[in-house]
Design a protein around this motif. Sequence first.
Motif, PDB file in Angstrom:
ATOM      1  N   SER A  42       0.879  -1.179   0.000  1.00 53.90           N
ATOM      2  CA  SER A  42       0.000   0.000   0.000  1.00 53.90           C
ATOM      3  C   SER A  42       0.914   1.226   0.000  1.00 53.90           C
ATOM      4  N   LEU A 190      -2.411  -3.507   8.482  1.00 55.03           N
ATOM      5  CA  LEU A 190      -3.806  -3.218   8.133  1.00 55.03           C
ATOM      6  C   LEU A 190      -4.153  -1.774   8.493  1.00 55.03           C
ATOM      7  N   PRO A 191      -5.068  -1.144   7.715  1.00 55.63           N
ATOM      8  CA  PRO A 191      -5.531   0.204   8.069  1.00 55.63           C
ATOM      9  C   PRO A 191      -6.256   0.183   9.426  1.00 55.63           C
ATOM     10  N   GLU A 196     -12.612   0.224   6.767  1.00 50.56           N
ATOM     11  CA  GLU A 196     -11.383   0.130   5.963  1.00 50.56           C
ATOM     12  C   GLU A 196     -10.685  -1.204   6.229  1.00 50.56           C
ATOM     13  N   LYS A 197     -10.618  -1.549   7.520  1.00 48.30           N
ATOM     14  CA  LYS A 197      -9.916  -2.754   7.941  1.00 48.30           C
ATOM     15  C   LYS A 197     -10.621  -3.995   7.393  1.00 48.30           C
ATOM     16  N   ALA A 200      -9.901  -4.291   3.704  1.00 45.52           N
ATOM     17  CA  ALA A 200      -8.491  -4.688   3.513  1.00 45.52           C
ATOM     18  C   ALA A 200      -8.300  -6.166   3.866  1.00 45.52           C
ATOM     19  N   GLU A 201      -8.957  -6.609   4.951  1.00 50.86           N
ATOM     20  CA  GLU A 201      -8.855  -8.015   5.372  1.00 50.86           C
ATOM     21  C   GLU A 201      -9.343  -8.944   4.256  1.00 50.86           C
ATOM     22  N   THR A 203      -9.643  -8.324   1.072  1.00 49.74           N
ATOM     23  CA  THR A 203      -8.730  -8.241  -0.081  1.00 49.74           C
ATOM     24  C   THR A 203      -7.494  -9.104   0.164  1.00 49.74           C
ATOM     25  N   GLN A 204      -6.972  -9.033   1.379  1.00 48.17           N
ATOM     26  CA  GLN A 204      -5.742  -9.768   1.667  1.00 48.17           C
ATOM     27  C   GLN A 204      -5.983 -11.271   1.743  1.00 48.17           C
TER      28      GLN A 204
END
Length: 338
Positions: A42, A190-191, A196-197, A200-201, A203-204
Amino acid sequence: MSHMRDPGLLARDAEGLFWMARYFERVENLARLIDVTQSFESPGEETAAWWGLIRINADEKNFLERGFSVDATHVKRFYLLDRGNKTSIPASVEDARTNARTLRPLMSTEMWRQINVFQRFVSCITPEDLEGDALSRVCTKLKDGVQAHTGITQGTMYRDQGWYFYELGRFIERADQTTRMLDIKYTALLPQGAEEKRVAELTQWNAVLRAAAGYHAFKRLARAAFSPEDVVHFLLRDPSSPRSVLLCVRRTESHLDDLRRLYGLNAAGEAIEMAELLRELLVGKPLSHILATGLHDYLDLVQIHLQKLAAAIGRAFFRDWRPGIETPQEAAAVQETA
């Protein structure tokens, strides 16, 4: 019962096949990890993402001793260009080819030819190939090259004792690498915000599944709102997922049992016991408990057991088992069991 060959030669061949398979599997998985690391980058956090890759491979000391500094460009060069780094892709391919040369009588012409073509491709990777989209293309070609090797081997290699040792190397390395893929998730930053988190989770976790070539199979099986526990179960314990640690360990057990049963190799006993212990470690506790108490430590424990299993196979069957070409943790694990 097959005719036995000269045991000295057989031990050397068994060892060569075991390591050749491990090196190829390592190359494919490292290409997968590099690809997924790039997708974890990121803005402003690139260095942290790439240093995570160094940590997962326990390469911190090696990386710094070889004069690299902690940034994304240097990590990519360390793994894709640095022949002097024993854990790099060029070094692994060269080691695989060195083993293959001694195994030439046991291999098909197609296997040998493809290994040489692949080695030439790897030796031609340039610094320019490590930038942006070009890196993803290189990773795809590396994965394709190893998969071509695996397919040709499956289609042309004679199914004698040598085949079993090749497969043992492949499955042990694959199991180890799957634990590292899971672990990379835990080194990613992580953000902070809750929504947001969550995004992101997801996506990861999707990136980890893609790295383990399991994205489509997982999507077919999982609930729409899948949890981390579902992904961890799929990669550690799913009995049908080709990269799951449990499937690899079961295959290893089965191959060791065949070596003992079909070829009278009774020295397999200790390795079979180690594989059984590992299987119990994989299925013994509920995943909710493992996630609550710390997945990273659990994955470390699985890796140590895999290293002990490899050491048991080495002591039983190879000429002169030395912890010379493993990762630092493997060498330590071998010392512990010696």
